[in-house]
Design an enzyme around this catalytic site. Structure first.
Site, PDB file in Angstrom:
ATOM      1  N   ASP A 123      -0.241 -12.517   6.118  1.00 14.14           N
ATOM      2  CA  ASP A 123      -1.681 -12.278   5.956  1.00 14.14           C
ATOM      3  C   ASP A 123      -2.392 -12.934   7.148  1.00 14.14           C
ATOM      4  O   ASP A 123      -2.211 -14.133   7.400  1.00 14.14           O
ATOM      5  CB  ASP A 123      -2.136 -12.904   4.633  1.00 14.14           C
ATOM      6  N   GLY A 124      -3.208 -12.152   7.859  1.00 11.65           N
ATOM      7  CA  GLY A 124      -3.903 -12.675   9.040  1.00 11.65           C
ATOM      8  C   GLY A 124      -4.800 -13.853   8.703  1.00 11.65           C
ATOM      9  O   GLY A 124      -5.004 -14.758   9.522  1.00 11.65           O
TER      10      GLY A 124
ATOM     11  N   THR B 259      -7.425  -2.395   7.933  1.00 10.06           N
ATOM     12  CA  THR B 259      -7.875  -1.352   7.023  1.00 10.06           C
ATOM     13  C   THR B 259      -9.291  -1.694   6.549  1.00 10.06           C
ATOM     14  O   THR B 259      -9.793  -2.785   6.836  1.00 10.06           O
ATOM     15  CB  THR B 259      -6.897  -1.282   5.828  1.00 10.06           C
ATOM     16  N   ASP B 260      -9.919  -0.778   5.802  1.00 11.80           N
ATOM     17  CA  ASP B 260     -11.292  -1.014   5.323  1.00 11.80           C
ATOM     18  C   ASP B 260     -11.364  -2.345   4.571  1.00 11.80           C
ATOM     19  O   ASP B 260     -10.387  -2.728   3.910  1.00 11.80           O
ATOM     20  CB  ASP B 260     -11.726   0.106   4.363  1.00 11.80           C
TER      21      ASP B 260
ATOM     22  N   GLN C 220       0.820  -1.209   0.000  1.00 15.02           N
ATOM     23  CA  GLN C 220       0.000   0.000   0.000  1.00 15.02           C
ATOM     24  C   GLN C 220       0.856   1.262   0.000  1.00 15.02           C
ATOM     25  O   GLN C 220       2.053   1.215   0.291  1.00 15.02           O
ATOM     26  CB  GLN C 220      -0.931  -0.001   1.224  1.00 15.02           C
TER      27      GLN C 220
ATOM     28  N   ASP D 101      -7.921  -5.354  13.735  1.00 13.72           N
ATOM     29  CA  ASP D 101      -7.753  -3.905  13.615  1.00 13.72           C
ATOM     30  C   ASP D 101      -7.184  -3.656  12.219  1.00 13.72           C
ATOM     31  O   ASP D 101      -6.002  -3.373  12.051  1.00 13.72           O
ATOM     32  CB  ASP D 101      -6.784  -3.433  14.706  1.00 13.72           C
TER      33      ASP D 101
HETATM   34  N1  SAM Z   1      -7.411   1.664  12.958  1.00 19.52           N
HETATM   35  C1  SAM Z   1      -7.269   1.656  11.575  1.00 19.52           C
HETATM   36  C2  SAM Z   1      -8.533   1.888  10.807  1.00 19.52           C
HETATM   37  O1  SAM Z   1      -9.544   1.284  11.129  1.00 19.52           O
HETATM   38  O2  SAM Z   1      -8.506   2.702   9.884  1.00 19.52           O
HETATM   39  C3  SAM Z   1      -6.502   0.463  11.146  1.00 19.52           C
HETATM   40  C4  SAM Z   1      -5.072   0.757  11.354  1.00 19.52           C
HETATM   41  S1  SAM Z   1      -3.916  -0.512  11.062  1.00 19.52           S
HETATM   42  C5  SAM Z   1      -2.594   0.457  10.462  1.00 19.52           C
HETATM   43  C6  SAM Z   1      -4.504  -1.443   9.717  1.00 19.52           C
HETATM   44  C7  SAM Z   1      -3.488  -2.487   9.285  1.00 19.52           C
HETATM   45  O3  SAM Z   1      -4.178  -3.637   8.818  1.00 19.52           O
HETATM   46  C8  SAM Z   1      -2.542  -2.065   8.155  1.00 19.52           C
HETATM   47  O4  SAM Z   1      -1.255  -1.898   8.678  1.00 19.52           O
HETATM   48  C9  SAM Z   1      -2.636  -3.232   7.144  1.00 19.52           C
HETATM   49  O5  SAM Z   1      -1.353  -3.581   6.650  1.00 19.52           O
HETATM   50  C10 SAM Z   1      -3.252  -4.327   8.002  1.00 19.52           C
HETATM   51  N2  SAM Z   1      -3.971  -5.373   7.263  1.00 19.52           N
HETATM   52  C11 SAM Z   1      -4.949  -5.231   6.345  1.00 19.52           C
HETATM   53  N3  SAM Z   1      -5.341  -6.437   5.886  1.00 19.52           N
HETATM   54  C12 SAM Z   1      -4.599  -7.365   6.540  1.00 19.52           C
HETATM   55  C13 SAM Z   1      -4.547  -8.795   6.496  1.00 19.52           C
HETATM   56  N4  SAM Z   1      -5.321  -9.507   5.665  1.00 19.52           N
HETATM   57  N5  SAM Z   1      -3.673  -9.432   7.333  1.00 19.52           N
HETATM   58  C14 SAM Z   1      -2.885  -8.721   8.179  1.00 19.52           C
HETATM   59  N6  SAM Z   1      -2.875  -7.369   8.239  1.00 19.52           N
HETATM   60  C15 SAM Z   1      -3.732  -6.699   7.429  1.00 19.52           C
END
Ligand code: SAM
Length: 280
Positions: A139-140, A159-160, A33, A157
């Site tokens: 990847d979670g 991203t969208d 990203q 927690d």
């Molecule tokens: N609080 C924030 C919001 O709701 O806008 C989220 C902040 S946090 C930085 C979001 C993180 O989720 C990002 O660093 C992204 O890399 C991670 N992320 C998104 N999809 C993911 C996945 N499938 N597995 C692990 N991490 C993931």
């Protein structure tokens, strides 16, 4: 830089926030990203991923305290916690305030978010140095498939739910979460705005109900997220979640026993939302 503004590109929101910017501190394209760090006179530093503001220094506690303390206080004795996403470290910082927590595993797909947070957001990323914290860059969705009966609390927690975060709202994923939790386990995920994303909130709630016996919805106000009135979906294998199960002892700015209760929608409104009898 006078009168310079950053205009957010949130693919889901029907409005566009515009932030005055005093400095651009960091800009890069990671493997996953675009990562941008800006300084804004009112908000302090902002972390922006793919054009969407993830957090600001001034109000971040209004999100991180609720996503962490509601599930951790609903649980009688949380010791092992998994955070998926959360690479900024804010949720981890709150989780580690609980003395009962012996191990907190944070799985964020993008190691650069963690590194950027360590450099620019020391008040959020302090937990990464705690010996109880383990960080995994994966990847979670993939990571959770390897876990069985391991965690007391799982928190998403992310991203969208577009792109690589979308899988974190599917029934398959919730079934893996259920298996990863111990018998008394509790799950929470941020599930977007109550009014702008109501259909998505209802879809996620109904999907969770296929997998967990106790499902509920709580909210907090997050001034930087489109719609402000932010939702968290919570699911539990055994314990009720509307009341803290223990006296609140951690140091917080806004979360408390009373705020825990206030965060949940009244049963009647919650029921009408799920039955499709309420719309904005
Ligand atoms: N609080 C924030 C919001 O709701 O806008 C989220 C902040 S946090 C930085 C979001 C993180 O989720 C990002 O660093 C992204 O890399 C991670 N992320 C998104 N999809 C993911 C996945 N499938 N597995 C692990 N991490 C993931």
């Amino acid at each position: 830089m006078k009168d310079v503004f950053f205009v957010e590109r949130d693919p889901y929101a029907p409005i566009r926030h515009q932030y005055p910017v005093s400095r651009v501190l960091h800009e890069e394209k990671s493997e996953y990203q675009e990562i941008l760090v800006l300084e804004s006179p009112h908000f302090g530093k902002l972390l922006i991923l793919d054009g969407v503001v993830q957090l600001d220094e001034r109000y971040e506690f209004m999100y991180h305290e609720f996503i962490a303390h509601v599930p951790l206080y609903a649980h009688p004795d949380p010791q092992e916690v998994l955070i998926i996403g959360g690479g900024d470290g804010g949720t981890l910082r709150e989780v580690l305030k609980h003395e009962s927590v012996k191990r907190a595993v944070l799985v964020d797909i993008d190691r650069r978010v963690i590194e950027v947070s360590k450099e620019f957001f020391p008040t959020l990323s302090s937990g990464f140095d705690d010996p109880r914290a383990t960080v995994i860059n994966e990847d979670g969705y993939k990571y959770i498939q390897e876990c069985e009966g391991e965690f007391d609390v799982v928190i998403v927690d992310s991203t969208d739910p577009v792109g690589f975060a979308h899988v974190l709202t599917t029934e398959d994923f919730f079934r893996f979460v259920n298996r990863a939790l111990k018998e008394e386990g509790i799950f929470t995920a941020q599930t977007e705005s109550l009014h702008y994303h109501l259909e998505m909130v209802v879809r996620i709630q109904k999907t969770l109900k296929k997998v967990f016996p106790v499902v509920d919805l709580y909210t907090s106000v997050v001034p930087i997220y489109a719609g402000y009135w932010w939702t968290y979906s919570i699911a539990s294998k055994k314990h009720p979640v509307r009341e803290p199960s223990r006296e609140v002892k951690v140091s917080t700015k806004i979360y408390s026993e009373q705020m825990h209760r206030y965060a949940f929608l009244p049963e009647d409104l919650y029921g009408r939302i799920l039955e499709g009898k309420f719309s904005f």
